[in-house]
Design an enzyme around this catalytic site. Structure first.
Site, PDB file in Angstrom:
ATOM      1  CE  LYS A 157      -4.280  -1.920   2.064  1.00  0.00           C
ATOM      2  NZ  LYS A 157      -4.966  -2.228   3.202  1.00  0.00           N
ATOM      3  CE  LYS A 166      -6.745  -9.275  -0.327  1.00  0.00           C
ATOM      4  NZ  LYS A 166      -6.377  -8.804   0.649  1.00  0.00           N
ATOM      5  CE  LYS A 193     -12.958  -4.904   2.855  1.00  0.00           C
ATOM      6  NZ  LYS A 193     -13.548  -5.348   4.368  1.00  0.00           N
TER       7      LYS A 193
END
Ligand code: TYM
Length: 345
Positions: free
Chosen positions: A116, A200, A203
């Protein structure tokens, strides 16, 4: 509270209007089953979700929506504790104590942080994002949880929680905290994205690649129909060579309780389209009652808030006790109740 050796804890972020199939199969299904075996504590981790900076109205709404979906899948508030992280202040208090025993290098090695922060650059990366796994360790250790049901993506964070727990017990004496075990079910630990089956389901991923619990039957069927597969026609389970079809077989098996072998047998000689049509029906059948129950809970915000208030009270009683024990071992002077007034003398 009774027997901490058999306590389970887990949490979920309120970062979307709807939870998705990965959350459901990787985590929630096990949370529901755990209620028969353990004393369960389940948390909507709103403080964690602040690290992605959603707007205040969205986070408030999504906190309620996430709790409603947890109830709708079968978390039973008369048996388990269901609460919102920010309602129990000891989560952030214990985080500070853990911050003071966590190595900078150790926290820097967390792969989710590395991914991130490399995407956001150092100016866009907050100290909160860096501290995220320490807050997660505090969540778990605060309840003397022995077992933590999660998906594969949380494995490294769980390792950090275990390392910090072991360190606390070494420095401050055995019994300071319980060292938690992860519980990760191999078959459903990583549900893949329907559009990119090598990644994966997430969201923050491709919207066409996720199946949301609150999607309409039409949207669910459309997403499954357009799931990426491969140029062959044979239905067989081979996650390395055929990740798309293998992911659909995994989902089929998890939702029906049938073995992958039996499903592959049944579809011998059939086309991918047959499997997709049947899987769409299975997913719609599983999600429809969840969507309807979620809508009922959302139509009664007072009932929902009362459940969360009671959960926070029950969670708070455990958290206060455990935090008091850990703070005492760190040498923090316990606050005393003020009895006689010296100020007015
Ligand atoms: P979160 O909110 O991202 O996800 C909630 C749970 O869903 C699992 N999961 C998946 N499982 C299988 N396949 C997928 N594609 C998939 N996507 C998500 C996650 O592994 C997780 O179990 N850091 C945590 C929240 C947290 C927590 C905790 C968890 C905060 N404190 C303490 C356990 C204990 C997270 O971001 O989960």
């Amino acid at each position: 509270m009774s027997n901490p050796e058999s306590r389970a804890f887990s949490g979920i972020q309120p970062t979307a209007d709807s939870l998705h199939l990965g959350n459901y199969l990787g985590a929630l299904v096990n949370w529901v089953a755990f209620q028969d075996k353990f004393e369960c504590v389940y948390c909507v981790v709103d403080l964690h979700s602040l690290t992605v900076g959603p707007d205040p109205a969205a986070i408030r709404e999504r906190t309620r929506r996430t709790a409603a979906q947890m109830l709708a899948v079968g978390i039973d508030p008369t048996r388990s504790i269901l609460f919102v992280q920010s309602h129990v202040p000891q989560h952030t208090e214990l985080t500070w104590l853990l911050n003071c025993i966590t190595g900078f290098g150790e926290a820097s090695r967390m792969t989710q942080f590395k991914d991130k922060s490399s995407r956001r650059g150092s100016e866009g990366t907050t100290v909160g994002l860096f501290d995220y796994p320490v807050l997660m360790a505090a969540d778990i250790l605060l309840y003397d949880a022995a077992i933590v049901p999660v998906g594969e993506d949380q494995r490294q964070h769980l390792e950090l929680s275990r390392d910090l727990a072991t360190r606390l017990n070494t420095r401050y004496g055995e019994g300071t905290v319980i060292v938690p075990e992860p519980y990760i079910v191999a078959a459903t630990a990583k549900i893949q994205d329907l559009q990119d089956p090598t990644a994966k389901m997430s969201k923050s991923g491709n919207p066409g690649g996720i199946l949301e619990l609150l999607d309409s039957p039409k949207v669910l069927a459309k997403r499954i129909k357009s799931a990426v597969t491969d140029g062959e026609t044979e239905i067989r389970f081979d996650p390395a060579k055929k990740p798309g079809i293998s992911n659909l077989l995994t989902i089929y098996s998890a939702l029906t309780g049938r073995s992958i072998d039996a499903i592959v047998q049944e579809y011998q000689g059939k086309m991918y389209g047959h499997l997709k049509v049947d899987l769409a029906e299975i997913v719609v059948e599983a999600f429809t009652p969840i969507r309807e129950r979620t809508e009922q809970y959302l139509a009664e915000p007072e009932t929902l808030d009362a459940i969360l208030a009671e959960g926070a009270e029950r969670a708070g009683r455990i958290a206060q006790q455990v935090y008091g024990r850990v703070a005492d071992r760190f040498g923090l002077l316990p606050p005393r109740r003020h009895t006689t007034s010296h100020a007015s003398a």
